[in-house]
Design a protein around this motif. Structure first.
Motif, PDB file in Angstrom:
ATOM      1  N   VAL A  19       0.895  -1.330   0.330  1.00  0.00           N
ATOM      2  CA  VAL A  19       0.366  -0.122   0.058  1.00  0.00           C
ATOM      3  C   VAL A  19       0.480   1.458   0.109  1.00  0.00           C
ATOM      4  O   VAL A  19       1.047   2.911  -0.890  1.00  0.00           O
ATOM      5  N   PHE A  20       2.068   1.362   0.610  1.00  0.00           N
ATOM      6  CA  PHE A  20       2.717   2.356   0.610  1.00  0.00           C
ATOM      7  C   PHE A  20       3.535   2.755  -0.631  1.00  0.00           C
ATOM      8  O   PHE A  20       3.624   3.808  -1.289  1.00  0.00           O
ATOM      9  N   MET A  22       2.359   2.410  -3.143  1.00  0.00           N
ATOM     10  CA  MET A  22       1.287   2.076  -4.453  1.00  0.00           C
ATOM     11  C   MET A  22       1.086   3.924  -4.451  1.00  0.00           C
ATOM     12  O   MET A  22       0.996   4.099  -5.388  1.00  0.00           O
ATOM     13  N   ARG A  23       0.913   4.400  -2.636  1.00  0.00           N
ATOM     14  CA  ARG A  23       0.420   5.514  -2.919  1.00  0.00           C
ATOM     15  C   ARG A  23       1.711   6.275  -2.430  1.00  0.00           C
ATOM     16  O   ARG A  23       0.861   8.145  -2.552  1.00  0.00           O
ATOM     17  N   TYR A  24       2.989   6.298  -2.234  1.00  0.00           N
ATOM     18  CA  TYR A  24       3.739   7.127  -1.042  1.00  0.00           C
ATOM     19  C   TYR A  24       3.189   8.252  -2.816  1.00  0.00           C
ATOM     20  O   TYR A  24       4.210   8.171  -4.104  1.00  0.00           O
ATOM     21  N   ASN A  25       3.326   8.749  -2.610  1.00  0.00           N
ATOM     22  CA  ASN A  25       3.915  10.752  -3.612  1.00  0.00           C
ATOM     23  C   ASN A  25       3.318  10.250  -4.790  1.00  0.00           C
ATOM     24  O   ASN A  25       3.382  10.498  -5.724  1.00  0.00           O
ATOM     25  N   THR A  26       1.911   9.890  -5.006  1.00  0.00           N
ATOM     26  CA  THR A  26       0.552  10.084  -5.947  1.00  0.00           C
ATOM     27  C   THR A  26       0.651  11.841  -6.541  1.00  0.00           C
ATOM     28  O   THR A  26       0.885  11.538  -8.007  1.00  0.00           O
ATOM     29  N   ASN A  27       0.704  12.809  -5.289  1.00  0.00           N
ATOM     30  CA  ASN A  27       0.092  14.080  -5.324  1.00  0.00           C
ATOM     31  C   ASN A  27      -0.744  13.648  -6.654  1.00  0.00           C
ATOM     32  O   ASN A  27      -1.365  14.401  -7.527  1.00  0.00           O
ATOM     33  N   TRP A  30      -3.315   9.586 -10.004  1.00  0.00           N
ATOM     34  CA  TRP A  30      -3.858   7.836 -10.040  1.00  0.00           C
ATOM     35  C   TRP A  30      -4.086   6.940 -11.480  1.00  0.00           C
ATOM     36  O   TRP A  30      -3.489   6.207 -11.118  1.00  0.00           O
ATOM     37  N   LEU A  34      -1.155   4.407 -10.544  1.00  0.00           N
ATOM     38  CA  LEU A  34      -2.141   3.072 -10.319  1.00  0.00           C
ATOM     39  C   LEU A  34      -1.473   2.020 -11.435  1.00  0.00           C
ATOM     40  O   LEU A  34      -1.173   0.997 -11.245  1.00  0.00           O
ATOM     41  N   ARG A  37       2.621   1.718 -11.549  1.00  0.00           N
ATOM     42  CA  ARG A  37       3.377   1.181 -10.234  1.00  0.00           C
ATOM     43  C   ARG A  37       2.534   0.030 -10.003  1.00  0.00           C
ATOM     44  O   ARG A  37       3.032  -1.028  -9.291  1.00  0.00           O
ATOM     45  N   GLN A 284      11.963   5.613  -4.329  1.00  0.00           N
ATOM     46  CA  GLN A 284      11.419   7.314  -4.018  1.00  0.00           C
ATOM     47  C   GLN A 284      12.541   8.410  -3.364  1.00  0.00           C
ATOM     48  O   GLN A 284      12.228   9.466  -3.016  1.00  0.00           O
TER      49      GLN A 284
END
Length: 313
Positions: A19-20, A22-27, A30, A34, A37, A284
């Motif tokens: 989850v981290f 996929m979601r980190y620094n997406t701004n 999506w 999505l 990643r 990242q």
């Protein structure tokens, strides 16, 4: 209960890491993040399973915690094929080769090499030792031929062949990814059904035969499965020598039981956590200022040396 809690804890940790990732620094992007990643995450999970489980099966078969399928020379054959293709088609021609055809050619070639190697097996007591020795010899031969070809390649194209020496998790072909996923799921279903036979095999050849296991036939099936998984992962991302050894060493250290009903999922989860978290750090945090496979090989090499010294002591 303790075994179940440990696997549950590791599973929760893997979910959090994914989850981290996929979601980190997406701004908020999506639509791009999505699919991009998601495919990379699926690739990492696929490689984690193929490398980790193939090493676990090989160590169970050989009853040796310091051996991996790469000792049979799969990585050396893969590198030789890459250098040969660059030598024949040139750097530009190599980059323009059909990806699906190249993947199929490499996988089938490594499988054929494995099947030829397994023909050295008979019903004698030293089958596996002789097969491993033959694999090591051919691995040295393939590395020598690879070094010879790389010296004959044009210096401007040498970097292309050299780049194949490191696993690459950033180049993803969707078609190959889905084909590999389907094949891996089929193999996972078969391996899970054999988990109780693997427990018997861990007791040793003589005891396994005494308990009614068809040792010769089952060992061939395991070796073919190992070869298939290693060929698949190597053709997808490139050679990774010590990931399986590193993951299985951690599994052996923390697993409260030797039953494969627990060791199989535990090995996969630890391998997946290692790859996903490592790729996240390099992407990242370090902003791609390094190669994940190099760090894995370094740490895995240290673990290998430690296991060798521990075994000798």
């Amino acid at each position: 209960m303790r075994n179940n809690r440990l696997i549950l804890l590791l599973g929760v940790l893997l979910v959090l890491v994914c989850v981290f990732f996929m979601r980190y620094n997406t701004n908020g992007n999506w639509d791009f993040v999505l699919p991009f990643r998601g495919k990379k995450l699926l690739l990492l999970l696929l490689i984690a399973y193929t490398i980790g489980i193939s090493t676990l099966l090989f160590q169970t078969l050989t009853n040796n915690p310091i051996l991996t399928p790469s000792i049979l020379g799969f990585d050396s054959l893969y590198l030789l094929v890459q250098s040969l293709l660059v030598f024949l088609f040139g750097g530009i021609g190599f980059t323009q080769l059909n990806i699906a055809g190249k993947f199929a050619f490499e996988t089938i070639l490594m499988l054929l090499g494995a099947l030829l190697l397994f023909r050295t097996l008979t019903k004698n007591n030293n089958d596996l030792a002789r097969m491993i020795l033959v694999g090591i010899i051919f691995g040295v031969l393939f590395r020598s031929l690879n070094n010879l070809l790389q010296r004959m390649i044009d210096p401007n194209e040498f970097a292309i062949a050299q780049g194949s020496s490191f696993a690459n998790f950033n180049t993803i072909n969707v078609t190959l990814l889905w084909i590999s996923t389907a094949i891996t799921l089929i193999s996972a279903f078969w391996i899970w059904r054999q988990r109780f036979k693997l427990d018997i095999l861990l007791l040793g050849r003589d005891r396994a035969i005494g308990l009614g296991l068809e040792y010769h036939q089952f060992s061939r099936h395991l070796l073919i499965c190992c070869a298939f998984l290693v060929s698949l992962s190597t053709a997808l991302v490139g050679p990774i020598l010590f990931l399986g050894l590193l993951v299985c060493a951690i599994t052996n250290a923390i697993s409260p039981t030797m039953h494969h009903s627990y060791r199989i999922p535990m090995t996969f989860i630890i391998s997946a956590i290692t790859l996903v978290s490592g790729q996240f750090l390099f992407e990242q945090v370090m902003k791609m200022q390094g190669v994940l496979s190099v760090v894995i090989e370094f740490v895995g090499g240290l673990v290998f040396i430690y296991l060798m010294l521990k075994r000798a002591k």
